[in-house]
Design a protein around this motif. Structure first.
Motif: not given
Length: 88
Positions: A8, A15, A39-40, A42-47, A50
């Protein structure tokens, strides 16, 4: 194979493309067996995407950074204190 506790902290590096090849391989080996880490990541990659898409950097002053960092220190120390109380 390292577990979530090791993986983690380096998900953000993966990412953002800043992980070492060895770290990237460890994460890649772990992800098929761990939905939570997938899931974590994927979220880190989206942030990360962004933040890269922002036309202007987000301005912050030193006081803001100090408040955020002190809040992180308090939150990360809290679970350790709880574990010690339960164990003792």
């Amino acid at each position: 194979m390292p577990g979530c506790r090791w993986i983690r902290p380096i998900l953000l590096l993966v990412a953002e493309g800043d992980a070492s090849p060895a770290e990237t391989m460890e994460v890649a080996a772990h992800l098929p067996e761990c939905t939570a880490c997938r899931i974590l990541l994927a979220r880190e990659r989206r942030v990360a995407e962004w933040l890269q898409d922002l036309e202007e950097p987000i301005a912050s002053d030193e006081a803001f950074v100090d408040r955020v960092m002190s809040g992180l220190s308090e939150r990360t120390a809290e679970p350790a204190r709880r574990r010690r109380r339960r164990a003792g």
